[in-house]
Design a protein around this motif. Sequence first.
Motif, PDB file in Angstrom:
ATOM      1  N   VAL B 693       7.748 -13.398  -1.261  1.00 19.41           N
ATOM      2  CA  VAL B 693       6.500 -14.067  -1.617  1.00 19.41           C
ATOM      3  C   VAL B 693       5.558 -13.085  -2.306  1.00 19.41           C
ATOM      4  O   VAL B 693       4.807 -13.443  -3.204  1.00 19.41           O
ATOM      5  CB  VAL B 693       5.833 -14.614  -0.341  1.00 19.41           C
ATOM      6  CG1 VAL B 693       4.649 -15.485  -0.704  1.00 19.41           C
ATOM      7  CG2 VAL B 693       6.839 -15.379   0.492  1.00 19.41           C
ATOM      8  N   PHE B 694       5.598 -11.836  -1.855  1.00 19.91           N
ATOM      9  CA  PHE B 694       4.640 -10.858  -2.374  1.00 19.91           C
ATOM     10  C   PHE B 694       5.211 -10.012  -3.515  1.00 19.91           C
ATOM     11  O   PHE B 694       4.595  -9.065  -3.953  1.00 19.91           O
ATOM     12  CB  PHE B 694       4.188  -9.927  -1.246  1.00 19.91           C
ATOM     13  CG  PHE B 694       3.621 -10.685  -0.081  1.00 19.91           C
ATOM     14  CD1 PHE B 694       2.415 -11.369  -0.213  1.00 19.91           C
ATOM     15  CD2 PHE B 694       4.292 -10.741   1.126  1.00 19.91           C
ATOM     16  CE1 PHE B 694       1.898 -12.077   0.856  1.00 19.91           C
ATOM     17  CE2 PHE B 694       3.778 -11.454   2.183  1.00 19.91           C
ATOM     18  CZ  PHE B 694       2.574 -12.130   2.062  1.00 19.91           C
ATOM     19  N   ALA B 695       6.386 -10.393  -3.967  1.00 23.21           N
ATOM     20  CA  ALA B 695       7.060  -9.573  -4.970  1.00 23.21           C
ATOM     21  C   ALA B 695       6.239  -9.480  -6.260  1.00 23.21           C
ATOM     22  O   ALA B 695       6.367  -8.526  -7.014  1.00 23.21           O
ATOM     23  CB  ALA B 695       8.437 -10.138  -5.265  1.00 23.21           C
ATOM     24  N   GLN B 696       5.390 -10.473  -6.499  1.00 25.15           N
ATOM     25  CA  GLN B 696       4.644 -10.493  -7.754  1.00 25.15           C
ATOM     26  C   GLN B 696       3.383  -9.638  -7.714  1.00 25.15           C
ATOM     27  O   GLN B 696       2.755  -9.406  -8.727  1.00 25.15           O
ATOM     28  CB  GLN B 696       4.244 -11.943  -8.104  1.00 25.15           C
ATOM     29  CG  GLN B 696       5.435 -12.847  -8.347  1.00 25.15           C
ATOM     30  CD  GLN B 696       6.382 -12.257  -9.369  1.00 25.15           C
ATOM     31  OE1 GLN B 696       5.968 -11.813 -10.433  1.00 25.15           O
ATOM     32  NE2 GLN B 696       7.677 -12.212  -9.043  1.00 25.15           N
ATOM     33  N   VAL B 697       2.984  -9.196  -6.521  1.00 22.70           N
ATOM     34  CA  VAL B 697       1.760  -8.408  -6.425  1.00 22.70           C
ATOM     35  C   VAL B 697       2.007  -7.029  -7.033  1.00 22.70           C
ATOM     36  O   VAL B 697       2.840  -6.277  -6.539  1.00 22.70           O
ATOM     37  CB  VAL B 697       1.326  -8.262  -4.950  1.00 22.70           C
ATOM     38  CG1 VAL B 697      -0.012  -7.543  -4.865  1.00 22.70           C
ATOM     39  CG2 VAL B 697       1.257  -9.619  -4.297  1.00 22.70           C
ATOM     40  N   PRO B 698       1.323  -6.667  -8.090  1.00 20.18           N
ATOM     41  CA  PRO B 698       1.667  -5.445  -8.793  1.00 20.18           C
ATOM     42  C   PRO B 698       1.173  -4.167  -8.127  1.00 20.18           C
ATOM     43  O   PRO B 698       1.711  -3.105  -8.364  1.00 20.18           O
ATOM     44  CB  PRO B 698       1.012  -5.620 -10.165  1.00 20.18           C
ATOM     45  CG  PRO B 698      -0.104  -6.570  -9.937  1.00 20.18           C
ATOM     46  CD  PRO B 698       0.258  -7.432  -8.779  1.00 20.18           C
ATOM     47  N   ALA B 699       0.164  -4.247  -7.310  1.00 16.97           N
ATOM     48  CA  ALA B 699      -0.438  -3.019  -6.811  1.00 16.97           C
ATOM     49  C   ALA B 699       0.210  -2.499  -5.531  1.00 16.97           C
ATOM     50  O   ALA B 699      -0.109  -1.423  -5.066  1.00 16.97           O
ATOM     51  CB  ALA B 699      -1.935  -3.225  -6.592  1.00 16.97           C
ATOM     52  N   LEU B 700       1.100  -3.279  -4.960  1.00 20.48           N
ATOM     53  CA  LEU B 700       1.680  -2.891  -3.675  1.00 20.48           C
ATOM     54  C   LEU B 700       3.188  -2.732  -3.801  1.00 20.48           C
ATOM     55  O   LEU B 700       3.845  -3.485  -4.508  1.00 20.48           O
ATOM     56  CB  LEU B 700       1.385  -3.970  -2.623  1.00 20.48           C
ATOM     57  CG  LEU B 700      -0.092  -4.265  -2.381  1.00 20.48           C
ATOM     58  CD1 LEU B 700      -0.237  -5.423  -1.422  1.00 20.48           C
ATOM     59  CD2 LEU B 700      -0.793  -3.041  -1.846  1.00 20.48           C
ATOM     60  N   SER B 701       3.715  -1.737  -3.098  1.00 20.93           N
ATOM     61  CA  SER B 701       5.161  -1.559  -3.174  1.00 20.93           C
ATOM     62  C   SER B 701       5.842  -1.773  -1.839  1.00 20.93           C
ATOM     63  O   SER B 701       7.060  -1.760  -1.756  1.00 20.93           O
ATOM     64  CB  SER B 701       5.494  -0.165  -3.710  1.00 20.93           C
ATOM     65  OG  SER B 701       5.014   0.805  -2.825  1.00 20.93           O
TER      66      SER B 701
END
Lengths: 101, 749
Positions: B693-701
């Motif tokens: 779900v969070f794969a698209q968040v660019p600032a977090l790995s």
Amino acid sequence: MSDITTQDGHRELTLDSALTIYTAADTKLQLVGALQGALELHLNLSQIEEFDCAGLQLLLAVSQEAQRQNIRFSIEGATAAVTDVVQMLGLNGQLPFGGLH
Amino acid sequence: MNLDSIIGTFLAESRELLQQMEDALLQIEQSPDDPELINAIFRAAHTIKGSSGLFGYDAIVAFTHVAESVLDRVRAGEVRFDSELIALMLQVGDHLGGLIDWLADGHDLADVSVETRATDAELITCLKRYLEEAPTAATAPQAAESDHTEARTASGETASHHWHLSLRFGADTLRSGMDPTSFLRYMATFGTVAHVEPVLEHLPALDKLDPEACYIGLELAFVSDADQATIDGTFEFVRDESSIEIIPPHSPLTAFASLLQLRQDEGDEQLQRLLRCGSLTEAEWLQLQTPAVVAESDTTSMSTFGSDDAKSDFPTLAAGNTSPASVATTDNAKAAKAGKEAQRGGGDSNLIRVDAAKLDQLINLVGELIIAGANTRMLAQRSGMLEMNESAETLSRLVEEVRDSALTLRMVQIGATFNRFQRVVRDVSKELGKDIVLQVSGGETELDKTVVEKIGDPLTHLVRNAMDHGIEPAEQRLANGKSAQGVVRLNAYHEAGGIVIEVSDDGGGLNPQKIMAKAVQRGLASEGQPLSDKEIFNLIFEPGFSTADQISNLSGRGVGMDVVKRNITALRGTVELDSKLGQGTCVRIRLPLTLAIIDGFLISVGQASYVVPLDMVEECIELPGKGLENQEFLDLRGDVLPFIRLRQLFADDSTPPRRENVVVVRYAGIRAGLVVDQLLGEFQTVIKPLGKVFAQVPALSGFTILGSGAVALILDIPGLLAQVTHNDNRAGLASSQLNQVNHLRSNAQ
């Protein structure tokens, strides 16, 4: 079980079922023991069902040792298991066989 | 251990050996006479044959045997490694690899496809050519050669119609379950033992006799139509430790001279045995004793005998698979071999083969240990007990060491992967008709095994790309004042907690205008968009981009570079491209050293904690209080430092504290500041991946669990830095992304 009878330096050793690499170490001890102080050694191989090169080497070494110490040495009742190997390796006449089974 | 796992080991080892063989074959192109390399190749084939035999994979044994025989001749100096033979041997390796794969897939060798069979047969035919070829001129010229040849021609060949076998078994033969009688029984299945001569000289007196050692030797006269391979094969498992000499019928007298020389310690008795076997007649013996030959056997070493034999023209000899010369192993060679085996043995005994899954489990456990340790440490601090604190500190230091050594277990050198490309470059350059060499450096750089495994495909693509599109045709190169031979380089080095892998070529380089035009055409950029050359170059990693005017079957379909980028991104790495028109192109891949655990730097904004990989942190400063409210740059000792306010980025509504701090981070040459509330210090971070779900968040790995059990988010610094360079994203994350971040953060609090 192996069985040894002694009478005035005249010995008869009967080896049980196998004379192979698996039993060679024990058998060597028996044979060395049997040769000690003996005048005559008769080896009975009639119980031997398994025999290989390790066994053969042992018999050859005992035979040579007996000769060196002037002990009369003979092998009796050699089974087919024994004679097959002896023949295959061209050792007829190298071992004092008597009373073939 | 069950059979499956043994077969698994066999398959793994065979693959490794084939790889070694291939490496050696590629190296041997440069130094065709290097005995080390020749031996390595031979050993690989020999071992594969031996272990295949153990499992009854007769097809592999039969095939490998032919290859081994050819290699044996190479070893004996009768055949030389030319490019043709190297190519053939590479094919042999591929074919064997195919068979191994077939087995690994659980198939039966009997069911291999028709094509495989055809390849098998074809390769054997090619190989046999090397065996039939009259072994002339191949060996180095020797002084006094002509004299010797004359002497031998006079001595001629023996009359005996049978094979002569001279067998001295190694002391451990009986112990390892072999018995001379079993060889005789086996030989009786394909021939007749005409005469046996036992060799008893080595039998010691009874008191010296080791009842489990083998002392008996044999001289055999053996009548058989079998070929040398079959007879050789009988002694496969004792050959290494025993002295097995096999002399085919009608061999030259010198073969027996060599044998007598080898069995010198047995003196006259050995000669008598040969005579009794009928392998040598009295007349032949007398002939052997003629001065010329005797002189020869005195002056020439065994090995010269071998090569001399090979050079003499005895057709029957050459018809056999191997000449007796190659069968007769010299004492020297044997000693050298023994030395090498010992060396190899020493190396092997220091290595343990471990299932990768077990290592993964260990790393996971270490990860949990770190989290639990952090918790203990926090509780200890909270308790205020001095001793407890001390003990917790010791514990966490040890955990850190355990972590480091656990991670190094997974580290492998990238050299092996690089060397595999020798083959790729070789094959592709043949295919393209370009003369290209591969230069490898930095092979000793270590990185995580999982990363190494996954980097292979992208690298292959980049290398092929460089060869296909990068390197110009020879004429063009010469016209441009370059050497005709193109160079592709692979390089690796460590940088800031990561590894950098470079694939570069000295080819034509990229034309930014051409790329821009293409990008506009494909709708990847708009006309007149001001982009730096670097930005333009990196457009080729966009999906659906290809600049090749002509689509070749290697690359140019435009499905390559974006896949490369995706694969590398999946490894938390980045890829960039640099190019100078007319001078070449360099693709730089940056990868994290490991995928599981990092040293982190813990910071907080409001109630939420974040982790920055420590390797990327350069320094921390206090945010100058005044005059920066609406600015996004600050003056760092005279340099402009762009910064990102994390509070703003993650839309945190909490009131900022009186003093804020700036963490200066650097990645891939770009430096930026992150404005945060508090600096909480170093923290061992076990990286847990974020859900899809969070794969698209660019600032977090990823995220990690703190000692308190709270969640801290791991910042994706490369991603953040990319935002700094793209001004348009400065405003913050899109609202949908923010919702996700807020969701995460509320969990974290």
